[in-house]
Design a protein around this motif. Sequence first.
Motif, PDB file in Angstrom:
ATOM      1  N   CYS A  26     -36.115 -25.805  41.196  1.00  0.00           N
ATOM      2  CA  CYS A  26     -34.819 -25.193  40.910  1.00  0.00           C
ATOM      3  C   CYS A  26     -35.001 -23.727  40.526  1.00  0.00           C
ATOM      4  N   ARG A  27     -35.986 -23.454  39.691  1.00  0.00           N
ATOM      5  CA  ARG A  27     -36.239 -22.064  39.294  1.00  0.00           C
ATOM      6  C   ARG A  27     -36.601 -21.199  40.495  1.00  0.00           C
ATOM      7  N   GLU A  28     -37.400 -21.756  41.391  1.00  0.00           N
ATOM      8  CA  GLU A  28     -37.801 -21.021  42.583  1.00  0.00           C
ATOM      9  C   GLU A  28     -36.593 -20.698  43.453  1.00  0.00           C
ATOM     10  N   GLU A  87     -27.723 -28.028  40.408  1.00  0.00           N
ATOM     11  CA  GLU A  87     -27.770 -29.097  39.413  1.00  0.00           C
ATOM     12  C   GLU A  87     -27.545 -30.456  40.064  1.00  0.00           C
ATOM     13  N   ASP A  88     -26.569 -30.531  40.962  1.00  0.00           N
ATOM     14  CA  ASP A  88     -26.268 -31.797  41.649  1.00  0.00           C
ATOM     15  C   ASP A  88     -27.441 -32.233  42.517  1.00  0.00           C
ATOM     16  N   TYR A  89     -28.016 -31.275  43.243  1.00  0.00           N
ATOM     17  CA  TYR A  89     -29.127 -31.586  44.136  1.00  0.00           C
ATOM     18  C   TYR A  89     -30.342 -32.094  43.338  1.00  0.00           C
ATOM     19  N   CYS A  90     -30.651 -31.413  42.234  1.00  0.00           N
ATOM     20  CA  CYS A  90     -31.817 -31.791  41.438  1.00  0.00           C
ATOM     21  C   CYS A  90     -31.601 -33.118  40.712  1.00  0.00           C
ATOM     22  N   THR A  91     -30.369 -33.362  40.298  1.00  0.00           N
ATOM     23  CA  THR A  91     -30.055 -34.653  39.685  1.00  0.00           C
ATOM     24  C   THR A  91     -30.308 -35.792  40.664  1.00  0.00           C
ATOM     25  N   GLU A  92     -29.869 -35.606  41.896  1.00  0.00           N
ATOM     26  CA  GLU A  92     -30.108 -36.628  42.926  1.00  0.00           C
ATOM     27  C   GLU A  92     -31.593 -36.778  43.218  1.00  0.00           C
ATOM     28  N   ALA A  93     -32.307 -35.670  43.223  1.00  0.00           N
ATOM     29  CA  ALA A  93     -33.744 -35.726  43.457  1.00  0.00           C
ATOM     30  C   ALA A  93     -34.445 -36.558  42.381  1.00  0.00           C
ATOM     31  N   LEU A  94     -34.021 -36.401  41.143  1.00  0.00           N
ATOM     32  CA  LEU A  94     -34.607 -37.186  40.058  1.00  0.00           C
ATOM     33  C   LEU A  94     -34.273 -38.664  40.201  1.00  0.00           C
ATOM     34  N   LYS A  95     -33.032 -38.952  40.571  1.00  0.00           N
ATOM     35  CA  LYS A  95     -32.644 -40.351  40.795  1.00  0.00           C
ATOM     36  C   LYS A  95     -33.502 -40.976  41.887  1.00  0.00           C
ATOM     37  N   ASN A  96     -33.691 -40.234  42.965  1.00  0.00           N
ATOM     38  CA  ASN A  96     -34.475 -40.748  44.092  1.00  0.00           C
ATOM     39  C   ASN A  96     -35.940 -40.965  43.715  1.00  0.00           C
ATOM     40  N   ALA A  97     -36.403 -40.193  42.723  1.00  0.00           N
ATOM     41  CA  ALA A  97     -37.793 -40.345  42.277  1.00  0.00           C
ATOM     42  C   ALA A  97     -37.969 -41.527  41.331  1.00  0.00           C
ATOM     43  N   GLY A  98     -36.857 -42.070  40.829  1.00  0.00           N
ATOM     44  CA  GLY A  98     -36.936 -43.219  39.931  1.00  0.00           C
ATOM     45  C   GLY A  98     -36.462 -42.977  38.517  1.00  0.00           C
ATOM     46  N   GLU A 120     -33.523 -41.966  35.523  1.00  0.00           N
ATOM     47  CA  GLU A 120     -32.100 -42.083  35.187  1.00  0.00           C
ATOM     48  C   GLU A 120     -31.717 -40.793  34.467  1.00  0.00           C
ATOM     49  N   PRO A 121     -31.227 -39.777  35.193  1.00  0.00           N
ATOM     50  CA  PRO A 121     -30.966 -38.479  34.559  1.00  0.00           C
ATOM     51  C   PRO A 121     -29.832 -38.542  33.531  1.00  0.00           C
ATOM     52  N   ASP A 122     -30.063 -37.890  32.410  1.00  0.00           N
ATOM     53  CA  ASP A 122     -29.016 -37.668  31.422  1.00  0.00           C
ATOM     54  C   ASP A 122     -28.291 -36.378  31.775  1.00  0.00           C
ATOM     55  N   TYR A 123     -29.055 -35.312  31.998  1.00  0.00           N
ATOM     56  CA  TYR A 123     -28.472 -34.052  32.466  1.00  0.00           C
ATOM     57  C   TYR A 123     -29.549 -33.239  33.166  1.00  0.00           C
ATOM     58  N   PHE A 124     -29.107 -32.356  34.019  1.00  0.00           N
ATOM     59  CA  PHE A 124     -29.936 -31.310  34.623  1.00  0.00           C
ATOM     60  C   PHE A 124     -29.042 -30.090  34.650  1.00  0.00           C
ATOM     61  N   SER A 125     -29.397 -29.049  33.905  1.00  0.00           N
ATOM     62  CA  SER A 125     -28.438 -27.977  33.664  1.00  0.00           C
ATOM     63  C   SER A 125     -29.093 -26.607  33.659  1.00  0.00           C
ATOM     64  N   VAL A 126     -28.403 -25.648  34.266  1.00  0.00           N
ATOM     65  CA  VAL A 126     -28.810 -24.245  34.252  1.00  0.00           C
ATOM     66  C   VAL A 126     -27.942 -23.525  33.224  1.00  0.00           C
ATOM     67  N   ARG A 127     -28.565 -22.916  32.207  1.00  0.00           N
ATOM     68  CA  ARG A 127     -27.819 -22.318  31.101  1.00  0.00           C
ATOM     69  C   ARG A 127     -28.343 -20.933  30.748  1.00  0.00           C
ATOM     70  N   ASP A 128     -27.522 -20.201  30.019  1.00  0.00           N
ATOM     71  CA  ASP A 128     -27.959 -18.967  29.376  1.00  0.00           C
ATOM     72  C   ASP A 128     -28.936 -19.358  28.265  1.00  0.00           C
ATOM     73  N   ALA A 129     -30.116 -18.757  28.261  1.00  0.00           N
ATOM     74  CA  ALA A 129     -31.156 -19.174  27.324  1.00  0.00           C
ATOM     75  C   ALA A 129     -30.854 -18.803  25.879  1.00  0.00           C
ATOM     76  N   VAL A 130     -29.949 -17.862  25.661  1.00  0.00           N
ATOM     77  CA  VAL A 130     -29.615 -17.442  24.299  1.00  0.00           C
ATOM     78  C   VAL A 130     -28.471 -18.274  23.727  1.00  0.00           C
ATOM     79  N   THR A 131     -27.409 -18.439  24.517  1.00  0.00           N
ATOM     80  CA  THR A 131     -26.217 -19.121  24.020  1.00  0.00           C
ATOM     81  C   THR A 131     -26.190 -20.602  24.353  1.00  0.00           C
ATOM     82  N   LEU A 132     -27.003 -21.012  25.323  1.00  0.00           N
ATOM     83  CA  LEU A 132     -26.964 -22.358  25.916  1.00  0.00           C
ATOM     84  C   LEU A 132     -25.623 -22.647  26.578  1.00  0.00           C
ATOM     85  N   GLY A 133     -24.858 -21.592  26.812  1.00  0.00           N
ATOM     86  CA  GLY A 133     -23.599 -21.724  27.547  1.00  0.00           C
ATOM     87  C   GLY A 133     -23.808 -21.429  29.022  1.00  0.00           C
TER      88      GLY A 133
END
Length: 294
Positions: A211-213, A226-237, A239-252
């Motif tokens: 995702c970073r790349e 986020e949607d693509y990576c969530t599905e990738a994790l599901k396919n790997a086995g 159970e994703p809680d979240y996969f999120s891209v955020r501002d590193a300072v605010t977490l918003g």
Amino acid sequence: MKTFSKSKQLRSAITRDKLNGKRVAFVPTMGNLHEGHIQLVRRAKQVADIVVVSIFVNPLQFGANEDLDNYPRTLAADKEKLFAEGVNYLLYPDVEEIYPEGMDQQTLVVVPDLSDTLCGASRPGHFAGVATVVNKLFQIVQPDTAIFGKKDFQQLAIIEKMVKDLCMPIDIIGEETARDVDGLALSSRNGYLTEEQRSIAPALHKTLLDCREAIACGFDSYQELEDYCTEALKNAGFEPDYFSVRDAVTLGEVTGDTEQIVILAAAKLGTPRLIDNVTLTLNPSQDWGMLAAH
């Protein structure tokens, strides 16, 4: 290494050290120590004269259906590791020492906003438990600096804000995540993984890197990523809680003013819940599409 079960005794020892001009660094843990914890201890030794480690499995941060009773407790092995690293003091209190009037009567420290998202959304009350016990431990140890791992990125952000908001004269240092050779972030919960799950687990870090790349290459549709990576994790086995891209300072949400992105993920793999993150620094002197990997 001296071990204390009572806060008052530890505080007396630290007071004497401070009167002698010693600088104190603190590493709070829940025990079951691994190489990641040892890296925190080694960093503490670099920045202070006296190193204090605490081992306390904090019931206030565990939810009703979480693994408090099964959390691994390995005091003898932990003490050996800390002694070998030259730790000065170990605080090993029981629950009654930290919560003498019980947890129902405990004053809570709540860091607003930051505590309500990501892990806080799926673990209500967790970060109030974390902030409260860290505050109490800070009052006991009164360190000059405290060391936390960046693997728990949200926790680190919450503690930094708590220290700032409450005017605590403590320098907070975030230490880089310690990883196994295959990229899996070290965690006490990794011990719960079966052999098959352990072979799958590094996919969490790899998905974060992918995702970073993609973002570094100019892809800025974060929801789609986020949607693509969530599905990738599901396919790997997972159970994703979240996969999120955020501002590193605010977490918003990431905005045009964002200078650093953090990509965070939490996912169950069988029983264990694994978390990890990677960061990406944006170059504010360039156009939005020009990104530099960090």
